[in-house]
Write a protein that holds these residues in place. Structure first.
Motif, short mmCIF file in Angstrom:
data_model
loop_
_atom_site.label_atom_id
_atom_site.label_comp_id
_atom_site.label_asym_id
_atom_site.label_seq_id
_atom_site.Cartn_x
_atom_site.Cartn_y
_atom_site.Cartn_z
N ALA A 152 5.39 -36.04 -1.51
CA ALA A 152 5.17 -37.46 -1.79
C ALA A 152 3.74 -37.87 -1.47
CB ALA A 152 6.16 -38.30 -0.99
N GLY A 153 3.23 -37.44 -0.31
CA GLY A 153 1.86 -37.79 0.04
C GLY A 153 0.85 -37.25 -0.96
N LEU A 154 1.06 -36.01 -1.38
CA LEU A 154 0.13 -35.37 -2.30
C LEU A 154 0.22 -35.97 -3.69
CD1 LEU A 154 -1.89 -33.02 -2.84
CD2 LEU A 154 0.11 -31.61 -3.41
N ARG A 155 1.42 -36.09 -4.23
CA ARG A 155 1.57 -36.46 -5.63
C ARG A 155 1.59 -37.97 -5.87
NH1 ARG A 155 3.73 -31.67 -4.52
NH2 ARG A 155 3.44 -29.97 -6.01
N GLU A 156 2.12 -38.72 -4.93
CA GLU A 156 2.17 -40.18 -5.11
C GLU A 156 0.95 -40.89 -4.58
OE1 GLU A 156 6.98 -41.06 -5.14
OE2 GLU A 156 5.80 -41.66 -3.39
N LEU A 157 0.32 -40.31 -3.53
CA LEU A 157 -0.76 -41.03 -2.85
C LEU A 157 -2.09 -40.27 -2.85
CD1 LEU A 157 1.31 -42.20 0.26
CD2 LEU A 157 0.85 -43.48 -1.85
N GLY A 158 -2.11 -39.05 -3.37
CA GLY A 158 -3.37 -38.31 -3.44
C GLY A 158 -3.90 -37.87 -2.09
N ILE A 159 -3.01 -37.57 -1.15
CA ILE A 159 -3.44 -37.17 0.18
C ILE A 159 -3.59 -35.66 0.22
CG2 ILE A 159 -2.84 -37.13 2.64
CD1 ILE A 159 -1.18 -39.70 2.01
N HIS A 160 -4.82 -35.20 0.34
CA HIS A 160 -5.10 -33.77 0.42
C HIS A 160 -6.30 -33.50 1.32
CE1 HIS A 160 -6.83 -29.86 -0.90
NE2 HIS A 160 -5.55 -29.50 -0.90
N GLU A 161 -7.43 -34.05 0.98
CA GLU A 161 -8.64 -33.79 1.75
C GLU A 161 -8.67 -34.56 3.06
OE1 GLU A 161 -10.75 -31.45 1.12
OE2 GLU A 161 -9.55 -30.96 -0.65
N GLN A 162 -8.00 -35.71 3.12
CA GLN A 162 -8.09 -36.57 4.30
C GLN A 162 -7.64 -35.86 5.59
OE1 GLN A 162 -6.62 -37.29 1.40
NE2 GLN A 162 -6.85 -39.44 0.82
N ASN A 190 0.85 -26.57 -1.60
CA ASN A 190 1.33 -27.77 -2.29
C ASN A 190 2.72 -27.59 -2.90
OD1 ASN A 190 0.66 -25.98 -4.30
ND2 ASN A 190 -0.51 -27.44 -5.53
N VAL A 191 3.45 -26.54 -2.49
CA VAL A 191 4.79 -26.28 -2.99
C VAL A 191 5.81 -26.91 -2.04
CG1 VAL A 191 6.50 -24.49 -3.51
CG2 VAL A 191 4.08 -24.14 -4.11
N CYS A 192 6.82 -27.55 -2.60
CA CYS A 192 7.86 -28.23 -1.81
C CYS A 192 8.46 -27.31 -0.75
CB CYS A 192 8.95 -28.73 -2.75
SG CYS A 192 10.32 -29.58 -1.92
N CYS A 193 8.79 -27.90 0.40
CA CYS A 193 9.40 -27.12 1.49
C CYS A 193 10.92 -27.06 1.35
CB CYS A 193 9.04 -27.73 2.84
SG CYS A 193 9.89 -29.29 3.21
N GLY A 194 11.48 -27.82 0.39
CA GLY A 194 12.92 -27.80 0.19
C GLY A 194 13.66 -28.95 0.83
N PHE A 195 12.95 -29.82 1.56
CA PHE A 195 13.62 -30.94 2.22
C PHE A 195 14.06 -31.97 1.18
CE2 PHE A 195 13.18 -35.12 4.47
CZ PHE A 195 14.36 -35.03 5.17
N GLY A 196 13.11 -32.70 0.63
CA GLY A 196 13.42 -33.63 -0.46
C GLY A 196 14.37 -34.73 -0.08
N GLY A 197 14.45 -35.10 1.21
CA GLY A 197 15.36 -36.19 1.59
C GLY A 197 16.80 -35.82 1.34
N THR A 198 17.45 -36.55 0.45
CA THR A 198 18.87 -36.29 0.17
C THR A 198 19.07 -34.99 -0.61
OG1 THR A 198 18.70 -37.66 -1.83
CG2 THR A 198 19.48 -38.74 0.18
N PHE A 199 18.00 -34.42 -1.15
CA PHE A 199 18.12 -33.16 -1.90
C PHE A 199 18.71 -32.06 -1.03
CE2 PHE A 199 16.45 -28.99 -3.04
CZ PHE A 199 16.75 -28.91 -4.38
N CYS A 200 18.25 -31.98 0.24
CA CYS A 200 18.72 -30.90 1.10
C CYS A 200 20.19 -31.06 1.46
CB CYS A 200 17.86 -30.81 2.36
SG CYS A 200 18.01 -32.21 3.48
N VAL A 201 20.72 -32.29 1.34
CA VAL A 201 22.14 -32.54 1.60
C VAL A 201 22.97 -32.23 0.35
CG1 VAL A 201 23.84 -34.29 2.25
CG2 VAL A 201 21.57 -34.29 3.31
N LYS A 202 22.45 -32.62 -0.80
CA LYS A 202 23.18 -32.42 -2.05
C LYS A 202 23.16 -30.96 -2.51
CE LYS A 202 22.25 -37.09 -3.79
NZ LYS A 202 21.54 -37.89 -4.82
N TYR A 203 22.04 -30.27 -2.24
CA TYR A 203 21.87 -28.89 -2.72
C TYR A 203 21.42 -27.99 -1.58
CZ TYR A 203 21.76 -31.59 -7.04
OH TYR A 203 22.05 -32.48 -8.05
N PRO A 204 22.26 -27.80 -0.57
CA PRO A 204 21.82 -27.07 0.63
C PRO A 204 21.42 -25.62 0.37
CG PRO A 204 24.21 -27.43 0.65
CD PRO A 204 23.65 -28.27 -0.45
N ALA A 205 22.09 -24.95 -0.53
CA ALA A 205 21.76 -23.54 -0.78
C ALA A 205 20.37 -23.41 -1.40
CB ALA A 205 22.81 -22.90 -1.68
#
Length: 255
Positions: free
Chosen positions: A145-155, A175-190
């Motif tokens: 979210a920080g990288l893609r929505e807000l452009g946070i990289h160099e800061q 810059n690859v997702c860690c797998g958390f994704g908020g509710t994603f990790c609950v809906k798709y734990p595997a």
């Protein structure tokens, strides 16, 4: 700097920080004050509504958004130690309330003065921490979210470059997702577990002592996987390091 020129900022602590890692909130206050801000933590704040928003519950999210807007409108800036929560307030609120003649403009005005903390320190305050030393090595994960929505990289990298003794090591797939994704990790734990497993592989291959990032949800996910593997890599929110907390207990460690 006179009080008249010091911005009055409201700190949005976030649910996870409040419940799981309050040290991040205290670190945020220290950094913002060092950057010349007057900091307040409104007691009316609650969740930003992101879980409900991402699950399609617009009515509940709108109710939460109105409460957050009312609580933070008086401040010069709203500061968040989380790219995902900041992104919800900056982008989600105006979109959700666009058709509301009253709350739509108020959401837009709040969005304009909402900032993730590392972006605010660098892009708005031109802040560089001083007098910091931490012996060791670290690698950095760019939360989605920080990288893609807000452009946070160099800061964060610019801020960490001011820490004497800290060697920053590259992270494959930073810059690859860690797998958390908020509710994603609950809906798709595997699927989530497979993704964080790959992330843990790259973190350990970096050879770094520490893993840093800007979102506690991602950090808890990665720290959990690393700890279950018996890894010695210690995980911190970046602003904990910048506030001098790198020698304290890492995420998942007992005090």
């Amino acid at each position: 700097m006179t009080r008249a020129t010091r911005p009055r900022v409201g700190l949005f602590v976030t649910c996870l920080v409040d419940a799981m890692r309050p040290e991040i909130g205290f670190a945020a206050i220290r950094l913002l004050e060092d950057a010349g801000c007057d900091v307040e933590v409104p007691t009316r704040q609650t969740c930003c509504g992101q879980p409900a928003y991402n699950s399609g519950d617009d009515a509940s999210t709108a109710a939460v958004a109105r409460q957050v807007i009312a609580a933070f409108e008086p401040f010069d800036h709203l500061i968040v130690p989380s790219g995902s929560c900041a992104g919800t307030i900056r982008h989600g609120y105006p979109a959700l309330l666009a058709s509301d003649a009253d709350w739509g403009p108020r959401a837009a005005r709040l969005a304009e003065k909402t900032h993730e903390i590392m972006s605010y320190l660098v892009d708005i305050r031109d802040y560089t921490p001083g007098g910091l030393r931490l012996e060791g090595s670290a690698t950095y994960h760019d939360s989605c979210a920080g990288l893609r929505e807000l452009g946070i990289h160099e800061q964060p990298r610019r801020l960490l470059a001011a820490v004497d003794g800290l060697e920053m090591r590259p992270l494959d797939g930073e810059n690859v997702c860690c797998g958390f994704g908020g509710t994603f990790c609950v809906k798709y734990p595997a699927i989530s577990d497979a993704i964080v497993g790959e992330k843990a592989d790259t973190v350990e291959r970096s050879g770094a002592d520490m893993l840093l990032a800007g979102d506690l949800g991602c950090l808890m996910n990665m720290a959990g996987k690393l700890n279950r593997r018996g890894s010695k890599v210690r995980c911190f929110h970046t602003i904990e390091i910048l506030a001098g907390g790198g020698n304290g207990p890492a995420i998942g460690e007992k005090p």
